[in-house]
Write a protein that holds these residues in place. Structure first.
Motif, mmCIF file in Angstrom:
data_model
loop_
_atom_site.group_PDB
_atom_site.id
_atom_site.type_symbol
_atom_site.label_atom_id
_atom_site.label_comp_id
_atom_site.label_asym_id
_atom_site.label_seq_id
_atom_site.Cartn_x
_atom_site.Cartn_y
_atom_site.Cartn_z
ATOM 1 N N ILE A 182 -1.167 -10.884 -2.166
ATOM 2 C CA ILE A 182 -1.697 -10.152 -1.023
ATOM 3 C C ILE A 182 -0.646 -9.135 -0.575
ATOM 4 O O ILE A 182 0.550 -9.412 -0.596
ATOM 5 C CB ILE A 182 -2.078 -11.102 0.134
ATOM 6 C CG1 ILE A 182 -2.823 -10.353 1.236
ATOM 7 C CG2 ILE A 182 -0.849 -11.820 0.679
ATOM 8 C CD1 ILE A 182 -3.415 -11.265 2.312
ATOM 9 N N ILE A 183 -1.130 -7.966 -0.182
ATOM 10 C CA ILE A 183 -0.239 -6.927 0.329
ATOM 11 C C ILE A 183 -0.280 -6.990 1.853
ATOM 12 O O ILE A 183 -1.341 -6.848 2.468
ATOM 13 C CB ILE A 183 -0.672 -5.537 -0.156
ATOM 14 C CG1 ILE A 183 -0.619 -5.487 -1.677
ATOM 15 C CG2 ILE A 183 0.210 -4.452 0.469
ATOM 16 C CD1 ILE A 183 -1.269 -4.266 -2.273
ATOM 17 N N LEU A 184 0.878 -7.229 2.432
ATOM 18 C CA LEU A 184 1.020 -7.276 3.885
ATOM 19 C C LEU A 184 1.988 -6.183 4.315
ATOM 20 O O LEU A 184 2.745 -5.653 3.497
ATOM 21 C CB LEU A 184 1.564 -8.637 4.328
ATOM 22 C CG LEU A 184 0.732 -9.858 3.957
ATOM 23 C CD1 LEU A 184 1.477 -11.139 4.310
ATOM 24 C CD2 LEU A 184 -0.608 -9.826 4.647
ATOM 25 N N VAL A 185 1.943 -5.868 5.587
ATOM 26 C CA VAL A 185 2.928 -4.945 6.146
ATOM 27 C C VAL A 185 3.657 -5.658 7.275
ATOM 28 O O VAL A 185 3.061 -6.405 8.037
ATOM 29 C CB VAL A 185 2.292 -3.623 6.632
ATOM 30 C CG1 VAL A 185 1.773 -2.816 5.455
ATOM 31 C CG2 VAL A 185 1.201 -3.846 7.640
ATOM 32 N N ILE A 244 -2.078 -7.812 7.529
ATOM 33 C CA ILE A 244 -2.722 -7.013 6.504
ATOM 34 C C ILE A 244 -2.805 -5.565 6.986
ATOM 35 O O ILE A 244 -2.781 -5.298 8.179
ATOM 36 C CB ILE A 244 -4.129 -7.562 6.133
ATOM 37 C CG1 ILE A 244 -5.047 -7.625 7.351
ATOM 38 C CG2 ILE A 244 -4.017 -8.900 5.437
ATOM 39 C CD1 ILE A 244 -6.459 -8.093 7.043
ATOM 40 N N PRO A 245 -2.891 -4.613 6.055
ATOM 41 C CA PRO A 245 -3.039 -3.214 6.458
ATOM 42 C C PRO A 245 -4.284 -3.053 7.333
ATOM 43 O O PRO A 245 -5.338 -3.631 7.050
ATOM 44 C CB PRO A 245 -3.197 -2.469 5.133
ATOM 45 C CG PRO A 245 -2.581 -3.381 4.110
ATOM 46 C CD PRO A 245 -2.840 -4.768 4.608
ATOM 47 N N ALA A 246 -4.147 -2.263 8.385
ATOM 48 C CA ALA A 246 -5.250 -2.093 9.333
ATOM 49 C C ALA A 246 -5.064 -0.792 10.088
ATOM 50 O O ALA A 246 -3.970 -0.227 10.107
ATOM 51 C CB ALA A 246 -5.294 -3.274 10.301
ATOM 52 N N GLU A 297 -2.264 5.110 3.367
ATOM 53 C CA GLU A 297 -1.212 5.538 4.293
ATOM 54 C C GLU A 297 -0.145 4.471 4.478
ATOM 55 O O GLU A 297 1.051 4.768 4.432
ATOM 56 C CB GLU A 297 -1.805 5.866 5.671
ATOM 57 C CG GLU A 297 -2.503 7.197 5.759
ATOM 58 C CD GLU A 297 -3.120 7.436 7.137
ATOM 59 O OE1 GLU A 297 -3.849 8.424 7.261
ATOM 60 O OE2 GLU A 297 -2.878 6.642 8.076
ATOM 61 N N GLU A 298 -0.571 3.230 4.694
ATOM 62 C CA GLU A 298 0.380 2.166 5.027
ATOM 63 C C GLU A 298 1.094 1.566 3.819
ATOM 64 O O GLU A 298 2.232 1.124 3.942
ATOM 65 C CB GLU A 298 -0.310 1.061 5.824
ATOM 66 C CG GLU A 298 -0.733 1.506 7.208
ATOM 67 C CD GLU A 298 -1.211 0.365 8.089
ATOM 68 O OE1 GLU A 298 -1.236 -0.800 7.640
ATOM 69 O OE2 GLU A 298 -1.572 0.662 9.240
ATOM 70 N N THR A 299 0.419 1.521 2.668
ATOM 71 C CA THR A 299 1.007 0.825 1.517
ATOM 72 C C THR A 299 1.199 1.713 0.296
ATOM 73 O O THR A 299 1.938 1.335 -0.612
ATOM 74 C CB THR A 299 0.117 -0.358 1.087
ATOM 75 O OG1 THR A 299 -1.101 0.143 0.525
ATOM 76 C CG2 THR A 299 -0.169 -1.284 2.257
ATOM 77 N N THR A 323 6.281 -2.879 3.284
ATOM 78 C CA THR A 323 5.263 -3.570 2.496
ATOM 79 C C THR A 323 5.850 -4.863 1.925
ATOM 80 O O THR A 323 6.976 -4.881 1.431
ATOM 81 C CB THR A 323 4.769 -2.676 1.342
ATOM 82 O OG1 THR A 323 4.262 -1.459 1.893
ATOM 83 C CG2 THR A 323 3.657 -3.350 0.547
ATOM 84 N N VAL A 324 5.060 -5.935 2.003
ATOM 85 C CA VAL A 324 5.468 -7.257 1.512
ATOM 86 C C VAL A 324 4.325 -7.803 0.663
ATOM 87 O O VAL A 324 3.158 -7.713 1.063
ATOM 88 C CB VAL A 324 5.748 -8.220 2.691
ATOM 89 C CG1 VAL A 324 6.072 -9.614 2.200
ATOM 90 C CG2 VAL A 324 6.840 -7.671 3.587
#
Length: 181
Positions: free
Chosen positions: A58-61, A75-77, A96-98, A145-146
């Motif tokens: 999973i890609i988290l920020v 999570i990206p939002a 944009e975020e990841t 990004t994590v």
């Protein structure tokens, strides 16, 4: 027989108009004929993305959230722009975020975040078949990004590093989906 629990708005007073939210106080007529005050927050809505890498992570920020006065993993939002389609917003925010671009994105569900006082709705999407690119966060966003496995993400819920509802919901959805086979 169904009882009508609806409340009729008698008057509405705008208290605050911000860049993102509006706050108002409504006077309502209750089903029993009495009046009450309701403090309401109007929000344009948002999206959130459960993005899974080809390695099934999973890609988290990681970002600081001022209302909580702490940095959290989520999570990206992002917020819907006026008239923006939720799917288009999800595609935009993920990139944009990841930096990731999804060739396959489907809506999982939509939900209200706090219906007792706010009308904010979040559209939750799942992104697959990702290709990595360059993140371009907004100028006021400072994020990292994590990527985590399912077990690592569940552990972050247990330790309290993941504490927001949309992210917890997405991780549990991922777990249920995986358990279905």
């Amino acid at each position: 027989m169904y009882f009508d629990y609806s409340e009729k708005t008698i008057s509405s007073e705008k208290i605050y108009q911000g860049k993102i939210i509006q706050v108002k106080v409504d006077t309502v007529l209750l089903p029993n004929g009495k009046e009450a005050k309701r403090e309401l927050v109007n929000h344009p809505g948002a999206i959130a993305v459960l993005a899974l890498t080809p390695e099934d992570k999973i890609i988290l920020v990681r970002q600081y959230r001022k209302p909580l006065e702490k940095t959290i993993l989520e999570i990206p939002a992002g917020k819907l722009e006026k008239g923006e389609n939720p799917l288009d917003c999800a595609i935009r925010e993920l990139k944009e975020e990841t930096g990731y671009i999804a060739s396959n994105m489907t809506q999982i569900t939509k939900f209200y975040t706090s219906p007792g006082f706010a009308d904010e709705i979040i559209y939750l999407y799942k992104a697959n078949s990702l290709q990595q690119g360059e993140a371009k966060p907004d100028e006021d966003e400072f994020i990292e990004t994590v990527e985590l496995s399912l077990d690592e993400a569940l552990e972050r819920i247990e330790t309290g590093e993941v504490i927001d509802a949309k992210t917890i919901m997405a991780i549990y959805y991922w777990q249920l989906e995986r358990n279905k086979g």
